[in-house]
Design a protein around this motif. Structure first.
Motif, short mmCIF file in Angstrom:
data_model
loop_
_atom_site.label_atom_id
_atom_site.label_comp_id
_atom_site.label_asym_id
_atom_site.label_seq_id
_atom_site.Cartn_x
_atom_site.Cartn_y
_atom_site.Cartn_z
N LEU A 116 1.03 89.89 49.25
CA LEU A 116 0.89 88.65 48.49
C LEU A 116 2.18 88.29 47.76
O LEU A 116 2.16 87.59 46.75
CB LEU A 116 -0.27 88.78 47.49
N GLY B 117 4.66 86.42 48.74
CA GLY B 117 5.21 85.10 49.00
C GLY B 117 6.33 85.08 50.01
O GLY B 117 6.85 84.00 50.34
N LEU C 10 -6.27 86.45 44.62
CA LEU C 10 -5.44 85.40 45.19
C LEU C 10 -4.96 84.43 44.13
O LEU C 10 -3.84 83.90 44.21
CB LEU C 10 -6.21 84.67 46.28
N ASP C 11 -5.78 84.16 43.12
CA ASP C 11 -5.34 83.32 42.01
C ASP C 11 -4.17 83.96 41.29
O ASP C 11 -3.21 83.28 40.90
CB ASP C 11 -6.50 83.07 41.03
N ASP C 12 -4.23 85.27 41.11
CA ASP C 12 -3.14 85.99 40.46
C ASP C 12 -1.88 85.91 41.32
O ASP C 12 -0.77 85.72 40.81
CB ASP C 12 -3.53 87.45 40.25
N ALA C 13 -2.03 86.03 42.65
CA ALA C 13 -0.88 85.95 43.54
C ALA C 13 -0.24 84.57 43.48
O ALA C 13 0.99 84.44 43.50
CB ALA C 13 -1.30 86.27 44.97
N ALA C 14 -1.07 83.53 43.40
CA ALA C 14 -0.54 82.18 43.32
C ALA C 14 0.26 81.98 42.04
O ALA C 14 1.31 81.33 42.03
CB ALA C 14 -1.68 81.17 43.38
N ALA C 15 -0.21 82.57 40.97
CA ALA C 15 0.51 82.46 39.70
C ALA C 15 1.84 83.19 39.75
O ALA C 15 2.84 82.74 39.19
CB ALA C 15 -0.36 83.01 38.57
N GLY D 84 3.72 81.69 43.49
CA GLY D 84 3.71 80.27 43.77
C GLY D 84 3.12 79.92 45.12
O GLY D 84 3.33 78.84 45.63
N ARG D 85 2.40 80.84 45.71
CA ARG D 85 1.81 80.59 47.02
C ARG D 85 0.42 81.21 47.09
O ARG D 85 0.25 82.36 46.75
CB ARG D 85 2.69 81.19 48.13
N ARG D 86 -0.55 80.44 47.51
CA ARG D 86 -1.91 80.95 47.62
C ARG D 86 -2.16 81.42 49.05
O ARG D 86 -1.89 80.71 50.00
CB ARG D 86 -2.92 79.86 47.27
#
Length: 377
Positions: free
Chosen positions: A231, A233, A254-259, A262-264
């Motif tokens: 995760l 990115g 996945l929300d944590d990875a997006a934060a 910057g990519r979900r």
């Protein structure tokens, strides 16, 4: 034609869902006038690129191309029309296009008054486009199973340690396979044991290679934790979970990875296998095909490899065999649905190469075993 095949190979891993194609244009006197290859889906096809390179020298000349020119209009126009407008007198191609949408180029060329001849170095050109041709004919991604093992067939030591069984030369070759694949697939066991990244690294990454889609077959949706390298990115990630798996825990990760990156990462729900163990491999491949994946590098552990083999969807095997003995530890392959020696999957070895101290064996599944003979009463 061999030059056209070499040009096509430059774009392996970059053109899906399109094939790799190379083209050389000769002038009316048979001298090289231009060349090109299909670089990326949505961009100019090989014939168009080569015609642009040749300019007016293409008029009255010959186009030598690895795949039968297309007849359809997609994101670009039909190559048959481009060849006719350029005034090409003759087209020599290697492999016929098997797709109903784009096939029929030879007939269209003939209708336009252009002499067309197919079959030149067809086997060599087809080998370079093996993944796309397999996907086109079977309606699913081409699957290459790669694994590393010791001389006694172990994929890890008894304590679970598994990194660097093979040499740096073998590991660098794996990055070549990743660069040429549309997707790299692993299972939840590999994620938990190794925390892999699965992105292409080294010179190919520095040259701007298209990173493959990283796919995790994670039935319960619990293998990925916060901070997982998958995760990070560096490449897109897709998590395949059972259609009845709980959504909450994975969504939080996945929300944590997006934060952080910057990519979900994406999630796809797949039916469970008929026996309830793991995901339905055929459905997983169908989902990937629907996402324009035409080639899969299977890097999963013994359980996932066994499931793919049992489903009959492995098209090629690449084994990196290290001159190492462990004596204990997990085998490279788990249950593949084979119960007796008569059901063994026989392979035809197509290449054996030295990579540093290791051997790389390349093989393809042989003919299916003959059913046992029945005695007449």
């Amino acid at each position: 034609m061999r030059r056209a095949i070499a040009l096509a190979a430059r774009a392996l891993g970059d053109t899906s869902p399109n094939p790799v194609v190379g083209c050389v244009v000769l002038d009316a006197a048979g001298r090289p006038a231009g060349e090109g290859h299909h670089v990326r889906a949505g961009g100019p096809h090989a014939e168009v690129a080569a015609l642009a390179d040749a300019g007016e020298r293409a008029r009255g000349g010959t186009a030598v191309v690895t795949l039968e020119p297309c007849t359809h209009t997609g994101r670009t126009g039909p190559c048959v029309r481009a060849l006719a407008e350029a005034g090409v007198a003759r087209v020599v191609y290697a492999v016929a296009d098997p797709t109903p949408v784009a096939g029929g180029g030879a007939a269209a060329l003939a209708a336009a008054g252009i002499d067309a001849e197919g079959g030149l170095l067809a086997d060599e050109a087809a080998a370079g486009n093996e993944a796309w041709l397999t996907a086109a004919l079977r309606g699913r991604p081409y699957v290459l199973w790669k694994y590393a093992a010791t001389l006694d067939g172990r994929s890890a030591a008894a304590d679970g340690t598994s990194r660097w069984i093979t040499s740096p030369a073998a590991r660098a070759d794996v990055h070549r396979l990743r660069a040429e694949a549309d997707a790299v697939v692993v299972g939840s066991g590999t994620v938990r044991a190794d925390d892999p990244q699965l992105a292409v690294r080294g010179p190919r990454a520095e040259a701007g290679v298209t990173q493959p889609l990283r796919v995790v077959a994670d039935t319960a949706g619990t293998a990925l934790g916060p901070g997982a390298r998958l995760l990070d990115g560096s490449a897109p990630t897709l998590v395949a979970v059972a259609d009845d798996a709980a959504a909450g825990p994975l969504a939080a990760v996945l929300d944590d990875a997006a934060a952080r990156a910057g990519r979900r990462a994406g999630v796809v729900r797949i039916p469970r296998a008929a026996d309830g163990r793991g995901l339905d491999v055929t459905a997983l491949l169908a989902a990937l095909y629907g996402r324009d994946v035409r080639s899969v590098l299977l890097e999963g552990g013994p359980t996932l490899a066994g499931a793919f083999l049992a489903a009959g969807v492995v098209d090629r095997v690449v084994c990196y065999l290290a001159p190492v003995l462990l004596g204990a530890g997990p085998a490279a392959l788990a249950d593949a649905g084979i119960g007796t020696i008569g059901e063994a999957l026989r392979l035809d070895v197509t290449a054996v190469d030295h990579l540093g101290p290791d051997l790389r064996l390349t093989a393809v599944p042989g003919p299916a075993p003959e059913p046992p003979a029945t005695k007449e009463s």
